[in-house]
Scaffold this motif. Structure first.
Motif, PDB file in Angstrom:
ATOM      1  N   ILE A 171       0.842  -1.201   0.000  1.00  0.00           N
ATOM      2  CA  ILE A 171       0.000   0.000   0.000  1.00  0.00           C
ATOM      3  C   ILE A 171       0.876   1.249   0.000  1.00  0.00           C
ATOM      4  O   ILE A 171       0.588   2.236  -0.694  1.00  0.00           O
ATOM      5  N   ASN A 172       1.952   1.214   0.769  1.00  0.00           N
ATOM      6  CA  ASN A 172       2.855   2.362   0.816  1.00  0.00           C
ATOM      7  C   ASN A 172       3.511   2.610  -0.536  1.00  0.00           C
ATOM      8  O   ASN A 172       3.648   3.760  -0.979  1.00  0.00           O
ATOM      9  N   GLU A 173       3.900   1.505  -1.215  1.00  0.00           N
ATOM     10  CA  GLU A 173       4.495   1.656  -2.548  1.00  0.00           C
ATOM     11  C   GLU A 173       3.490   2.246  -3.540  1.00  0.00           C
ATOM     12  O   GLU A 173       3.837   3.099  -4.364  1.00  0.00           O
ATOM     13  N   GLU A 174       2.218   1.776  -3.463  1.00  0.00           N
ATOM     14  CA  GLU A 174       1.187   2.316  -4.347  1.00  0.00           C
ATOM     15  C   GLU A 174       0.977   3.805  -4.077  1.00  0.00           C
ATOM     16  O   GLU A 174       0.814   4.607  -5.004  1.00  0.00           O
ATOM     17  N   ALA A 175       0.973   4.172  -2.803  1.00  0.00           N
ATOM     18  CA  ALA A 175       0.784   5.588  -2.457  1.00  0.00           C
ATOM     19  C   ALA A 175       1.942   6.435  -2.984  1.00  0.00           C
ATOM     20  O   ALA A 175       1.730   7.541  -3.504  1.00  0.00           O
ATOM     21  N   ASP A 176       3.174   5.904  -2.870  1.00  0.00           N
ATOM     22  CA  ASP A 176       4.327   6.631  -3.405  1.00  0.00           C
ATOM     23  C   ASP A 176       4.212   6.806  -4.919  1.00  0.00           C
ATOM     24  O   ASP A 176       4.534   7.875  -5.459  1.00  0.00           O
ATOM     25  N   LEU A 177       3.765   5.739  -5.610  1.00  0.00           N
ATOM     26  CA  LEU A 177       3.612   5.829  -7.060  1.00  0.00           C
ATOM     27  C   LEU A 177       2.569   6.883  -7.435  1.00  0.00           C
ATOM     28  O   LEU A 177       2.787   7.691  -8.347  1.00  0.00           O
ATOM     29  N   HIS A 178       1.444   6.891  -6.725  1.00  0.00           N
ATOM     30  CA  HIS A 178       0.402   7.875  -7.012  1.00  0.00           C
ATOM     31  C   HIS A 178       0.901   9.289  -6.734  1.00  0.00           C
ATOM     32  O   HIS A 178       0.584  10.221  -7.490  1.00  0.00           O
ATOM     33  N   ASN A 179       1.689   9.449  -5.682  1.00  0.00           N
ATOM     34  CA  ASN A 179       2.250  10.769  -5.390  1.00  0.00           C
ATOM     35  C   ASN A 179       3.175  11.228  -6.501  1.00  0.00           C
ATOM     36  O   ASN A 179       3.163  12.410  -6.896  1.00  0.00           O
ATOM     37  N   ARG A 180       3.996  10.294  -7.023  1.00  0.00           N
ATOM     38  CA  ARG A 180       4.891  10.667  -8.121  1.00  0.00           C
ATOM     39  C   ARG A 180       4.086  11.039  -9.369  1.00  0.00           C
ATOM     40  O   ARG A 180       4.436  11.990 -10.085  1.00  0.00           O
ATOM     41  N   LEU A 181       3.003  10.291  -9.650  1.00  0.00           N
ATOM     42  CA  LEU A 181       2.161  10.612 -10.804  1.00  0.00           C
ATOM     43  C   LEU A 181       1.507  11.982 -10.645  1.00  0.00           C
ATOM     44  O   LEU A 181       1.411  12.759 -11.609  1.00  0.00           O
ATOM     45  N   LEU A 182       1.072  12.294  -9.432  1.00  0.00           N
ATOM     46  CA  LEU A 182       0.477  13.611  -9.188  1.00  0.00           C
ATOM     47  C   LEU A 182       1.506  14.722  -9.352  1.00  0.00           C
ATOM     48  O   LEU A 182       1.198  15.799  -9.878  1.00  0.00           O
ATOM     49  N   ASP A 183       2.745  14.455  -8.900  1.00  0.00           N
ATOM     50  CA  ASP A 183       3.812  15.449  -9.081  1.00  0.00           C
ATOM     51  C   ASP A 183       4.082  15.673 -10.564  1.00  0.00           C
ATOM     52  O   ASP A 183       4.252  16.826 -11.006  1.00  0.00           O
ATOM     53  N   ASP A 184       4.133  14.574 -11.343  1.00  0.00           N
ATOM     54  CA  ASP A 184       4.348  14.724 -12.793  1.00  0.00           C
ATOM     55  C   ASP A 184       3.195  15.492 -13.433  1.00  0.00           C
ATOM     56  O   ASP A 184       3.415  16.321 -14.336  1.00  0.00           O
ATOM     57  N   LEU A 185       1.966  15.221 -12.977  1.00  0.00           N
ATOM     58  CA  LEU A 185       0.811  15.936 -13.526  1.00  0.00           C
ATOM     59  C   LEU A 185       0.894  17.424 -13.210  1.00  0.00           C
ATOM     60  O   LEU A 185       0.586  18.276 -14.060  1.00  0.00           O
ATOM     61  N   ASP A 186       1.327  17.747 -11.997  1.00  0.00           N
ATOM     62  CA  ASP A 186       1.488  19.158 -11.627  1.00  0.00           C
ATOM     63  C   ASP A 186       2.511  19.837 -12.529  1.00  0.00           C
ATOM     64  O   ASP A 186       2.314  20.982 -12.972  1.00  0.00           O
ATOM     65  N   GLU A 187       3.634  19.135 -12.793  1.00  0.00           N
ATOM     66  CA  GLU A 187       4.657  19.707 -13.659  1.00  0.00           C
ATOM     67  C   GLU A 187       4.112  19.926 -15.075  1.00  0.00           C
ATOM     68  O   GLU A 187       4.373  20.959 -15.706  1.00  0.00           O
ATOM     69  N   ASP A 188       3.334  18.949 -15.571  1.00  0.00           N
ATOM     70  CA  ASP A 188       2.756  19.100 -16.910  1.00  0.00           C
ATOM     71  C   ASP A 188       1.781  20.269 -16.958  1.00  0.00           C
ATOM     72  O   ASP A 188       1.743  21.037 -17.939  1.00  0.00           O
TER      73      ASP A 188
END
Length: 240
Positions: A171-188
């Motif tokens: 679950i922690n790994e999934e949360a980290d992945l989602h956080n990274r995806l959200l960060d990439d979306l913010d950058e885009d």
């Protein structure tokens, strides 16, 4: 990386199992005592002394800063493991006291001991319908079965905790992945906003330039019409 505390605990539990096996061997093979029984007793006492040191070290490290990352539930589980192993050690110490058969049977049944510790059969006191039909050898076998059942229950609990731990890590790994995806979306989104603002600035500049060109073209057309009118008027004046 392997949990050193759990590795030390397994070593302590193995020491307890080896000691219990020696005690049972002594009681079964040498019920009347003798030199060999005394030798085994001395070996068991040394092992139980070692076990006591291991348990003290485990308790100290459990409460120390090196395991501060443990959750409170895991810390309590490990305290229960230590308490169970310490009770088992006290029971084996009581079992080493080679007193009269009645007293020895009282120890096996979990009766009062010199140290006031719980008995080997889960802390029960006095005879039951099951133990009344058993001799000392049968009580030792029953004791071994009960302790094995306790070991099995603890191992099953440990497997459940490990499984829960793995699920939590996933679950922690999934949360980290989602956080990274959200960060990439913010950058885009920020990049798109920047490009849109630049495009708007360029559009305004083009519109301003386009307005200037229209005015110049209009002036040129007016001048051209004036020239044409003058030329026509001049020609008419000549003919007249």
């Amino acid at each position: 990386m392997e949990d050193q505390w759990l590795a030390d605990y397994e070593a302590a539990k193995q020491t307890a199992a080896d000691t219990l096996q020696l005690i049972q061997e002594r009681n079964l093979k040498y019920p009347e005592g003798g030199p060999e029984a005394s030798r085994i007793t001395a070996t068991c006492r040394r092992k139980l002394g070692t076990l006591g040191g291991l348990l003290d070290g485990l308790r100290t490290s459990l409460e120390g800063p090196q395991l501060e990352g443990l959750t409170e539930a895991e810390r309590n589980r490990r305290r229960d493991l230590l308490s169970e192993l310490r009770s088992r050690r006290e029971s084996m110490l009581a079992g080493l006291r080679r007193e009269a058969p009645a007293a020895a049977r009282g120890v096996l049944l979990g009766g009062a001991t010199t140290g006031g510790s719980s008995g080997a059969l889960g802390g029960s006191r006095g005879e039951t319908d099951t133990t009344a039909e058993l001799g000392n050898r049968g009580l030792l076998m029953l004791q071994s079965q009960v302790m094995q059942q306790q070991d099995d229950a603890l191992e099953q609990l440990e497997r459940s905790v490990h499984s829960t731990k793995h699920i939590a890590l996933q679950i922690n790994e999934e949360a980290d992945l989602h956080n990274r995806l959200l960060d990439d979306l913010d950058e885009d989104v920020e990049g798109t906003s920047s490009r849109l603002a630049a495009a708007q600035r360029r559009l305004k500049l083009v519109m301003r330039r386009s307005s200037g060109c229209k005015a110049s073209l209009l002036l040129f057309l007016v001048a051209l019409v004036l020239v044409v009118v003058l030329v026509i008027g001049f020609k008419l004046a000549i003919h007249l």
